[in-house]
Motif scaffolding. Structure first.
Motif, PDB file in Angstrom:
ATOM      1  N   LEU A  97       0.999  12.363 -11.900  1.00 47.24           N
ATOM      2  CA  LEU A  97      -0.445  12.178 -11.833  1.00 47.24           C
ATOM      3  C   LEU A  97      -0.948  11.710 -10.473  1.00 47.24           C
ATOM      4  CD1 LEU A  97      -1.019  10.421 -15.269  1.00 47.24           C
ATOM      5  CD2 LEU A  97      -1.399  12.823 -14.692  1.00 47.24           C
ATOM      6  N   SER A  98      -0.103  11.083  -9.687  1.00 44.52           N
ATOM      7  CA  SER A  98      -0.554  10.461  -8.444  1.00 44.52           C
ATOM      8  C   SER A  98      -0.093  11.242  -7.224  1.00 44.52           C
ATOM      9  CB  SER A  98      -0.018   9.031  -8.352  1.00 44.52           C
ATOM     10  OG  SER A  98      -0.447   8.265  -9.448  1.00 44.52           O
ATOM     11  N   TYR A  99      -0.975  11.316  -6.240  1.00 48.34           N
ATOM     12  CA  TYR A  99      -0.687  11.955  -4.963  1.00 48.34           C
ATOM     13  C   TYR A  99      -1.064  11.008  -3.833  1.00 48.34           C
ATOM     14  CZ  TYR A  99       0.166  16.630  -6.810  1.00 48.34           C
ATOM     15  OH  TYR A  99       0.710  17.719  -7.458  1.00 48.34           O
ATOM     16  N   ALA A 100      -0.248  10.988  -2.783  1.00 46.96           N
ATOM     17  CA  ALA A 100      -0.585  10.320  -1.529  1.00 46.96           C
ATOM     18  C   ALA A 100      -0.838  11.425  -0.513  1.00 46.96           C
ATOM     19  CB  ALA A 100       0.553   9.415  -1.081  1.00 46.96           C
ATOM     20  N   ILE A 101      -1.972  11.336   0.179  1.00 49.58           N
ATOM     21  CA  ILE A 101      -2.377  12.394   1.105  1.00 49.58           C
ATOM     22  C   ILE A 101      -2.663  11.778   2.467  1.00 49.58           C
ATOM     23  CG2 ILE A 101      -4.135  14.137   1.581  1.00 49.58           C
ATOM     24  CD1 ILE A 101      -4.447  14.347  -1.501  1.00 49.58           C
ATOM     25  N   GLY A 102      -1.947  12.249   3.494  1.00 44.31           N
ATOM     26  CA  GLY A 102      -2.162  11.787   4.859  1.00 44.31           C
ATOM     27  C   GLY A 102      -3.081  12.733   5.599  1.00 44.31           C
ATOM     28  N   THR A 103      -3.910  12.178   6.495  1.00 44.19           N
ATOM     29  CA  THR A 103      -4.901  12.984   7.203  1.00 44.19           C
ATOM     30  C   THR A 103      -4.694  12.954   8.717  1.00 44.19           C
ATOM     31  OG1 THR A 103      -6.511  11.209   7.505  1.00 44.19           O
ATOM     32  CG2 THR A 103      -6.602  12.422   5.423  1.00 44.19           C
ATOM     33  N   SER A 104      -5.409  13.837   9.387  1.00 45.23           N
ATOM     34  CA  SER A 104      -5.365  13.912  10.843  1.00 45.23           C
ATOM     35  C   SER A 104      -6.063  12.732  11.507  1.00 45.23           C
ATOM     36  CB  SER A 104      -6.006  15.216  11.311  1.00 45.23           C
ATOM     37  OG  SER A 104      -7.338  15.297  10.847  1.00 45.23           O
ATOM     38  N   THR A 105      -6.810  11.940  10.753  1.00 44.11           N
ATOM     39  CA  THR A 105      -7.510  10.773  11.301  1.00 44.11           C
ATOM     40  C   THR A 105      -6.710   9.485  11.157  1.00 44.11           C
ATOM     41  OG1 THR A 105      -8.652  10.398   9.210  1.00 44.11           O
ATOM     42  CG2 THR A 105      -9.777  11.778  10.847  1.00 44.11           C
ATOM     43  N   GLY A 106      -5.504   9.557  10.584  1.00 42.30           N
ATOM     44  CA  GLY A 106      -4.675   8.375  10.435  1.00 42.30           C
ATOM     45  C   GLY A 106      -4.906   7.613   9.149  1.00 42.30           C
ATOM     46  N   HIS A 107      -5.469   8.250   8.152  1.00 38.18           N
ATOM     47  CA  HIS A 107      -5.716   7.609   6.858  1.00 38.18           C
ATOM     48  C   HIS A 107      -4.778   8.188   5.800  1.00 38.18           C
ATOM     49  CE1 HIS A 107      -9.526   6.956   8.998  1.00 38.18           C
ATOM     50  NE2 HIS A 107      -9.577   5.831   8.305  1.00 38.18           N
ATOM     51  N   THR A 108      -4.442   7.348   4.834  1.00 35.02           N
ATOM     52  CA  THR A 108      -3.696   7.783   3.662  1.00 35.02           C
ATOM     53  C   THR A 108      -4.573   7.520   2.455  1.00 35.02           C
ATOM     54  OG1 THR A 108      -1.579   7.264   4.698  1.00 35.02           O
ATOM     55  CG2 THR A 108      -1.597   7.456   2.305  1.00 35.02           C
ATOM     56  N   LEU A 109      -4.811   8.560   1.668  1.00 36.88           N
ATOM     57  CA  LEU A 109      -5.633   8.447   0.472  1.00 36.88           C
ATOM     58  C   LEU A 109      -4.750   8.602  -0.749  1.00 36.88           C
ATOM     59  CD1 LEU A 109      -7.375  10.083   2.803  1.00 36.88           C
ATOM     60  CD2 LEU A 109      -9.096   9.913   1.050  1.00 36.88           C
ATOM     61  N   GLY A 125      -4.422   2.580  11.466  1.00 38.33           N
ATOM     62  CA  GLY A 125      -4.926   1.706  12.513  1.00 38.33           C
ATOM     63  C   GLY A 125      -4.917   2.271  13.916  1.00 38.33           C
ATOM     64  N   TYR A 126      -4.343   3.443  14.126  1.00 39.20           N
ATOM     65  CA  TYR A 126      -4.265   4.008  15.477  1.00 39.20           C
ATOM     66  C   TYR A 126      -5.036   5.314  15.632  1.00 39.20           C
ATOM     67  CZ  TYR A 126      -0.668   0.561  16.399  1.00 39.20           C
ATOM     68  OH  TYR A 126       0.007  -0.610  16.560  1.00 39.20           O
ATOM     69  N   GLY A 127      -5.530   5.897  14.562  1.00 35.10           N
ATOM     70  CA  GLY A 127      -6.270   7.153  14.639  1.00 35.10           C
ATOM     71  C   GLY A 127      -5.394   8.366  14.889  1.00 35.10           C
ATOM     72  N   LEU A 128      -4.092   8.220  14.756  1.00 31.76           N
ATOM     73  CA  LEU A 128      -3.162   9.333  14.961  1.00 31.76           C
ATOM     74  C   LEU A 128      -2.878  10.014  13.629  1.00 31.76           C
ATOM     75  CD1 LEU A 128      -0.684   7.415  17.276  1.00 31.76           C
ATOM     76  CD2 LEU A 128      -2.341   9.150  17.973  1.00 31.76           C
ATOM     77  N   PRO A 129      -2.563  11.303  13.647  1.00 33.63           N
ATOM     78  CA  PRO A 129      -2.283  11.994  12.385  1.00 33.63           C
ATOM     79  C   PRO A 129      -1.095  11.380  11.646  1.00 33.63           C
ATOM     80  CG  PRO A 129      -2.520  13.565  14.181  1.00 33.63           C
ATOM     81  CD  PRO A 129      -2.515  12.202  14.797  1.00 33.63           C
ATOM     82  N   VAL A 130      -1.224  11.293  10.340  1.00 33.47           N
ATOM     83  CA  VAL A 130      -0.125  10.815   9.504  1.00 33.47           C
ATOM     84  C   VAL A 130       0.912  11.929   9.447  1.00 33.47           C
ATOM     85  CG1 VAL A 130       0.528  10.100   7.177  1.00 33.47           C
ATOM     86  CG2 VAL A 130      -1.630   9.300   8.166  1.00 33.47           C
ATOM     87  N   LYS A 131       2.150  11.586   9.766  1.00 33.53           N
ATOM     88  CA  LYS A 131       3.220  12.593   9.799  1.00 33.53           C
ATOM     89  C   LYS A 131       3.975  12.673   8.485  1.00 33.53           C
ATOM     90  CE  LYS A 131       4.022  12.565  14.723  1.00 33.53           C
ATOM     91  NZ  LYS A 131       3.905  13.959  15.035  1.00 33.53           N
ATOM     92  N   LYS A 132       4.056  11.561   7.752  1.00 29.63           N
ATOM     93  CA  LYS A 132       4.847  11.534   6.527  1.00 29.63           C
ATOM     94  C   LYS A 132       4.274  10.488   5.574  1.00 29.63           C
ATOM     95  CE  LYS A 132       8.623  12.364   4.088  1.00 29.63           C
ATOM     96  NZ  LYS A 132       8.834  13.602   3.416  1.00 29.63           N
ATOM     97  N   VAL A 133       4.174  10.857   4.303  1.00 28.79           N
ATOM     98  CA  VAL A 133       3.868   9.902   3.236  1.00 28.79           C
ATOM     99  C   VAL A 133       4.887  10.114   2.127  1.00 28.79           C
ATOM    100  CG1 VAL A 133       1.392   9.639   3.671  1.00 28.79           C
ATOM    101  CG2 VAL A 133       2.171  11.434   2.155  1.00 28.79           C
ATOM    102  N   THR A 134       5.266   9.033   1.480  1.00 26.60           N
ATOM    103  CA  THR A 134       6.188   9.133   0.354  1.00 26.60           C
ATOM    104  C   THR A 134       5.980   7.953  -0.583  1.00 26.60           C
ATOM    105  OG1 THR A 134       8.473   9.554  -0.254  1.00 26.60           O
ATOM    106  CG2 THR A 134       8.122   7.930   1.454  1.00 26.60           C
ATOM    107  N   ALA A 151       3.633   7.068   7.751  1.00 28.34           N
ATOM    108  CA  ALA A 151       4.083   6.972   9.138  1.00 28.34           C
ATOM    109  C   ALA A 151       3.277   7.896  10.033  1.00 28.34           C
ATOM    110  CB  ALA A 151       5.570   7.339   9.231  1.00 28.34           C
ATOM    111  N   ASP A 152       2.894   7.368  11.193  1.00 30.84           N
ATOM    112  CA  ASP A 152       2.368   8.204  12.263  1.00 30.84           C
ATOM    113  C   ASP A 152       3.343   8.040  13.432  1.00 30.84           C
ATOM    114  OD1 ASP A 152       1.710   5.804  13.544  1.00 30.84           O
ATOM    115  OD2 ASP A 152      -0.416   5.961  13.115  1.00 30.84           O
TER     116      ASP A 152
END
Length: 176
Positions: A97-109, A125-134, A151-152
């Protein structure tokens, strides 16, 4: 490819009738509970959810661009481009049911797929794209409700999915 029939299947068409054109797919996730395919799209700020059995789209998550993109930035006509939002990382939790989504703005939703709205937004906190979420489940009393690792290229953060607190792990070298 369909091994039973010995032929290739038609490709999935991620284009829809919206004004946003899908220019590419940055990440793919297969949910371990029900095998939904999740595609993180470039420049549209969307995640498309597809059922491989029916080969059709069953859901669309729109990332709230108004909350994540910078505001008050003056653009020079013909020089600066309007900032876009892309999905750069996806991870589904084993609960299905749950998803973690990383964005190009450095946010994880964090999303529950039964809702179109995220239940939590975390900032690297750095505005860099999120490279990996788990997702990290079980094994520790702190992880029973689910921790999210994001992680960014500058920092790795370990988040409690319900609370704001995070553990910051700065790497010795730039992450790739």
């Amino acid at each position: 490819m369909n091994l039973n029939q010995g032929r290739f299947l038609n490709p999935l068409d991620l284009q829809d009738n919206s004004p946003d054109e899908v220019t590419g797919v940055n990440c793919i996730d297969i949910n371990p509970a029900h095998q939904l395919l999740a595609f993180g799209c470039e420049n549209t700020g969307t995640v498309q959810l597809w059922d491989p059995r029916s080969r059709s789209r069953v859901g669309l998550l729109r990332i709230p661009a108004a909350k994540l993109l910078p505001t008050g930035v003056s653009l020079l006509p013909g020089v600066d481009e309007k900032p876009t939002l892309s999905v750069t990382a996806i991870s589904s939790r084993s609960d299905g049911l749950s998803y973690a989504i990383g964005t190009s703005t450095g946010h994880t939703l964090l999303y529950d797929i039964r809702s179109a709205r995220s239940f939590s937004i975390k900032d690297q906190g750095y505005g860099l794209p999120v490279k990996k979420v788990t997702w990290i489940d079980g094994g520790h009393n702190m992880a029973h409700d689910g921790l999210v690792l994001s992680a960014d290229k500058k920092v790795i953060k370990l988040w409690d999915r319900e609370k704001v607190r995070a553990i910051k792990l700065p790497p010795k070298h730039v992450l790739k």
